[in-house]
Design a protein around this motif. Structure first.
Motif, mmCIF file in Angstrom:
data_model
loop_
_atom_site.group_PDB
_atom_site.id
_atom_site.type_symbol
_atom_site.label_atom_id
_atom_site.label_comp_id
_atom_site.label_asym_id
_atom_site.label_seq_id
_atom_site.Cartn_x
_atom_site.Cartn_y
_atom_site.Cartn_z
ATOM 1 N N PHE A 69 -0.664 -6.221 1.058
ATOM 2 C CA PHE A 69 -1.086 -7.045 1.466
ATOM 3 C C PHE A 69 -2.307 -7.106 2.226
ATOM 4 O O PHE A 69 -2.749 -8.342 3.116
ATOM 5 C CB PHE A 69 -0.472 -8.552 1.087
ATOM 6 C CG PHE A 69 -1.370 -9.584 0.482
ATOM 7 C CD1 PHE A 69 -2.049 -9.611 -1.336
ATOM 8 C CD2 PHE A 69 -2.235 -10.772 0.943
ATOM 9 C CE1 PHE A 69 -2.323 -10.480 -1.673
ATOM 10 C CE2 PHE A 69 -2.804 -11.875 0.487
ATOM 11 C CZ PHE A 69 -3.326 -11.402 -0.957
ATOM 12 N N THR A 70 -2.701 -6.567 2.364
ATOM 13 C CA THR A 70 -3.439 -6.178 3.591
ATOM 14 C C THR A 70 -4.800 -4.887 3.284
ATOM 15 O O THR A 70 -5.920 -4.614 4.260
ATOM 16 C CB THR A 70 -2.876 -4.888 4.367
ATOM 17 O OG1 THR A 70 -1.881 -3.815 3.762
ATOM 18 C CG2 THR A 70 -1.529 -5.128 5.532
ATOM 19 N N GLY A 71 -5.176 -5.204 1.521
ATOM 20 C CA GLY A 71 -6.500 -4.632 0.872
ATOM 21 C C GLY A 71 -6.660 -2.802 1.401
ATOM 22 O O GLY A 71 -6.236 -2.633 1.716
ATOM 23 N N LYS A 72 -7.762 -3.667 1.853
ATOM 24 C CA LYS A 72 -8.558 -2.413 2.353
ATOM 25 C C LYS A 72 -7.969 -1.126 3.751
ATOM 26 O O LYS A 72 -7.710 0.151 3.183
ATOM 27 C CB LYS A 72 -10.133 -2.323 2.375
ATOM 28 C CG LYS A 72 -10.926 -1.241 2.808
ATOM 29 C CD LYS A 72 -12.301 -1.389 2.511
ATOM 30 C CE LYS A 72 -13.674 -0.444 3.177
ATOM 31 N NZ LYS A 72 -13.573 -0.330 3.916
ATOM 32 N N LYS A 73 -7.558 -2.673 4.583
ATOM 33 C CA LYS A 73 -7.170 -1.756 6.395
ATOM 34 C C LYS A 73 -5.893 -1.103 5.063
ATOM 35 O O LYS A 73 -5.240 -0.634 5.907
ATOM 36 C CB LYS A 73 -6.655 -3.229 6.522
ATOM 37 C CG LYS A 73 -7.886 -3.587 7.331
ATOM 38 C CD LYS A 73 -8.141 -4.659 8.179
ATOM 39 C CE LYS A 73 -8.883 -5.862 8.369
ATOM 40 N NZ LYS A 73 -9.414 -6.960 7.424
ATOM 41 N N ASP B 117 -5.524 -7.774 -5.405
ATOM 42 C CA ASP B 117 -6.687 -7.911 -4.622
ATOM 43 C C ASP B 117 -8.228 -9.052 -4.764
ATOM 44 O O ASP B 117 -9.330 -8.714 -4.440
ATOM 45 C CB ASP B 117 -7.438 -6.719 -4.477
ATOM 46 C CG ASP B 117 -6.497 -5.166 -3.924
ATOM 47 O OD1 ASP B 117 -6.022 -5.579 -3.169
ATOM 48 O OD2 ASP B 117 -6.898 -4.117 -4.258
ATOM 49 N N ARG B 118 -7.369 -9.734 -5.377
ATOM 50 C CA ARG B 118 -8.148 -10.815 -5.904
ATOM 51 C C ARG B 118 -7.418 -12.108 -5.597
ATOM 52 O O ARG B 118 -8.179 -13.229 -5.730
ATOM 53 C CB ARG B 118 -8.850 -10.992 -7.399
ATOM 54 C CG ARG B 118 -9.344 -9.649 -7.832
ATOM 55 C CD ARG B 118 -9.923 -10.275 -9.157
ATOM 56 N NE ARG B 118 -10.463 -9.461 -10.213
ATOM 57 C CZ ARG B 118 -10.362 -9.472 -11.281
ATOM 58 N NH1 ARG B 118 -10.915 -10.785 -12.191
ATOM 59 N NH2 ARG B 118 -11.224 -8.748 -11.902
ATOM 60 N N ALA C 194 0.673 -1.144 0.112
ATOM 61 C CA ALA C 194 -0.253 0.042 -0.100
ATOM 62 C C ALA C 194 1.189 1.562 -0.106
ATOM 63 O O ALA C 194 0.588 2.669 -0.410
ATOM 64 C CB ALA C 194 -1.001 0.168 1.311
ATOM 65 N N PRO C 195 1.742 0.961 1.363
ATOM 66 C CA PRO C 195 3.267 2.499 0.739
ATOM 67 C C PRO C 195 3.414 2.622 -1.133
ATOM 68 O O PRO C 195 3.365 4.233 -1.018
ATOM 69 C CB PRO C 195 4.395 2.391 1.746
ATOM 70 C CG PRO C 195 3.819 1.017 2.389
ATOM 71 C CD PRO C 195 2.624 0.565 1.541
ATOM 72 N N VAL C 196 3.832 1.606 -1.332
ATOM 73 C CA VAL C 196 4.282 2.236 -2.782
ATOM 74 C C VAL C 196 3.338 2.414 -3.782
ATOM 75 O O VAL C 196 3.337 3.334 -4.062
ATOM 76 C CB VAL C 196 4.597 0.098 -3.425
ATOM 77 C CG1 VAL C 196 4.605 0.681 -5.101
ATOM 78 C CG2 VAL C 196 6.138 0.544 -2.575
#
Lengths: 410, 410
Positions: free
Chosen positions: A89-93, B342-343, A62-64
């Motif tokens: 790999f923490t999705g929406k969170k 995300d899948r 997510a930070p990338v």
């Protein structure tokens, strides 16, 4: 798993000078580690030009994603880095955690969240408790100072056994500018990029597009030519900040003749930092430089060099101080690149062990074994086909690598 | 380095029956090992049809070159295999050694050297003392018998900790035929091919071109879907001999309807042998089956599955019984194949640990850890993109792998 520092660690650390326009602080937010700093806040009070290069993973953290989105502006006010959790790999969170992190820092600094850059390193797949930053960021912003840089490097370590700092001072036109860099990385290291975080800072006045071009020139021969274990991180991040505080007319073109010395210093500094990452490779006891020449092209030479550098059998042989050049032949053969077995020559250090497709007639097991006992191993392969050439760096594969990685998450 | 047998070894060995038209003997020629057999001579007194598949290494061994040259005829009278020396990267001496080996056997058997097939496994780069075969081959030809097959498998072992034999008995039209296979391989194992030697024998009457086609069908899902360490040998050799002694009309077309059961048996037997190689992977404690589904194509699924199977970080996590699915995400990301973070969904055994790009909401560390304590680990990844699917097999990466390979040659 031991807490011992890598035997390849530097004997001493450089005393990196302050960079005008850069303040920083570290803190313990308790993200994962106990009794150590795990957050670094870098502040550019009057702003900085920024450029970046990121992992090629198809599953970036997510930070990338966050940094990539913000880079278009080329402007930065702060950088927040944490160790212990990669927010990958923490999705929406994960997206919520980067937004919250940027909000916390933007509030403390008084700027837009889009001027905040974020990097996280550590375990993948665990939600990042970004709310913990709220408890430390205000204090960090207040206490931020211009040194010591070693503290900054320490706060971003994961399985690293030593902090990585490098510094250069060079002329840029009539001005003398400083270039400081810090890095972390020890495992999950493979081009492109090496699995790592590295942050470069300068007081030079260089516009973001030029910074970006300079990074693009410096990475192929440094961070993109190292491998510890062939594993590419989701989080690789290299950011370059320029405050412009050294003065002088801003550099706005990549072909500005004033850049000559700076360019060289950047190549040199990034190579140094990338080598420290390899020298802190998990379980590493040997630093290995692999040069492939005589290939059909530079790209072909690099693929062969990386095939050798990533071969578990080559790496374990080096760990065993075994001049097992047969495994080098194997690794050349498996690369799938043009090669002619009967033209191959291989050297360990100065010792030519194989030539014209067979063992060197003057081969001395004793001399080859002596070369393997060195802490730095030079492995050279000549393919005898063309003028293509490449050099990459790696380390050996030891039982400690297995111990460190068989028992990391738990 | 211990002499212990792999914990994944079979509890018992099959009693492979005689194959009419095949006799064999083993001997100790002292190529490298002491106090064990290191030469296998297989004889086809009335000849056999033969087919073969070999390493894709750009630096193949001299015996691989030799076999490739002779296969055009599709006829074989004998196979000579030695362990302890691969006769690879041995230049002119290597070519002389294969010629001498074939001459020695041809003289003993009474046939042309081009009807002799050769395979060598062991150290690379050392000249093979083929003259040592002269002292044993005549005796072997005289003493050759129709069993026991376990002896044949033992003579070709290198770092293998157990012999690998498999057998099937199936109908082919109105005839019942036998299919026996032996294999060796433990390290330097990667598709394509796995680094290994494997020899298959049948009394079925099948023409060489059909044998070749059948091998081509059987290898993708067996020997070309296994990896121990991503390292591809210079010497991979899979040969298939058919004596025709079972009688019945010869099979001369690959679409002969009588082949149905035989085809299945061949797929099954090659899969079994390939799994034994992984279960004897150097230092292996776990057998790992990796299935990737939902990829854009089968080929894409296989590349992702191999990226996972070859990741040192995934393999060390499995060795540590650590359900570290974050490293699986990393390995998916580094494969360079189409993937949508995300899948992604990931399972260890029956436990879904990740779904929709983050940790499964019902994730239980305890349940995942229990799955990791099994001797056989099933790792499943679904990409959620398409219908592409592949399964590959590997083992964990342990300290013993490093010990075995850091101290092999000396």
């Amino acid at each position: 798993m031991s807490d011992a520092v890598s035997p390849l660690a530097p004997k001493s650390y450089p005393d990196a000078p302050a960079i005008d326009g850069v303040r920083f602080a570290t803190a313990s937010a308790g993200i994962k580690y106990k009794n150590r700093t795990d957050v670094l806040l870098m502040l550019f009070d009057d702003g900085a030009e920024v450029a970046g290069v990121f992992t090629r993973s198809k599953c970036p953290s997510a930070p990338v994603d966050w940094c990539r989105d913000n880079l278009a502006s080329g402007k930065a006010r702060a950088l927040l880095v944490n160790s212990g959790n990669a927010n990958a790999f923490t999705g929406k969170k994960g997206r919520e955690a980067v937004t919250l992190s940027a909000d916390i820092v933007a509030r403390a600094v008084g700027c837009k969240p889009s001027e905040i850059y974020l990097a996280s390193t550590g375990v993948i797949g665990e939600p990042l408790p970004a709310e913990k930053f709220a408890g430390v960021v205000d204090g960090m912003a207040a206490d931020a100072a211009s040194g010591p840089w070693l503290d900054a490097a320490r706060a971003i370590m994961t399985t690293d056994t030593f902090p990585k700092v490098a510094t250069r001072s060079v002329g840029l036109g009539d001005t003398t500018v400083t270039l400081n860099g810090i890095a972390k990385g020890a495992g999950m290291i493979a081009p492109d990029m090496a699995t790592m975080l590295s942050f470069l800072f300068t007081d030079a006045s260089i516009a973001a597009p030029v910074l970006q071009a300079l990074l693009g020139e410096a990475t192929p021969g440094s961070f993109n030519s190292i491998t510890v274990d062939s594993d590419t991180s989701t989080s690789d991040t290299l950011l370059f900040f320029a405050t412009g505080k050294a003065g002088g007319a801003p550099v706005t073109r990549v072909d500005d003749p004033r850049l000559g010395e700076f360019r060289e210093a950047l190549a040199d500094l990034t190579r140094e930092l990338s080598h420290w990452i390899v020298k802190d490779g998990e379980g590493a006891r040997k630093f290995v430089e692999i040069t492939v020449s005589g290939a059909e092209s530079d790209a072909s030479a690099k693929r062969i060099a990386l095939s050798i550098a990533n071969s578990p059998l080559v790496k374990t042989a080096i760990a065993g101080e075994d001049a097992n050049w047969g495994r080098v032949v194997m690794a050349v053969g498996k690369a799938g690149e043009p090669a002619d077995r009967d033209r191959l020559a291989i050297w360990f250090g100065d010792i030519r062990v194989a030539v014209d497709g067979e063992r060197d007639p003057d081969y001395s097991e004793e001399a080859a074994s002596a070369a393997m006992r060195e802490e730095e191993i030079l492995l050279k392969v000549d393919l005898g086909l063309g003028a293509g050439k490449a050099t990459v760096w790696t380390c050996d594969l030891t039982k400690d690598y297995v111990a460190i990685n068989g028992d990391y998450r738990s």
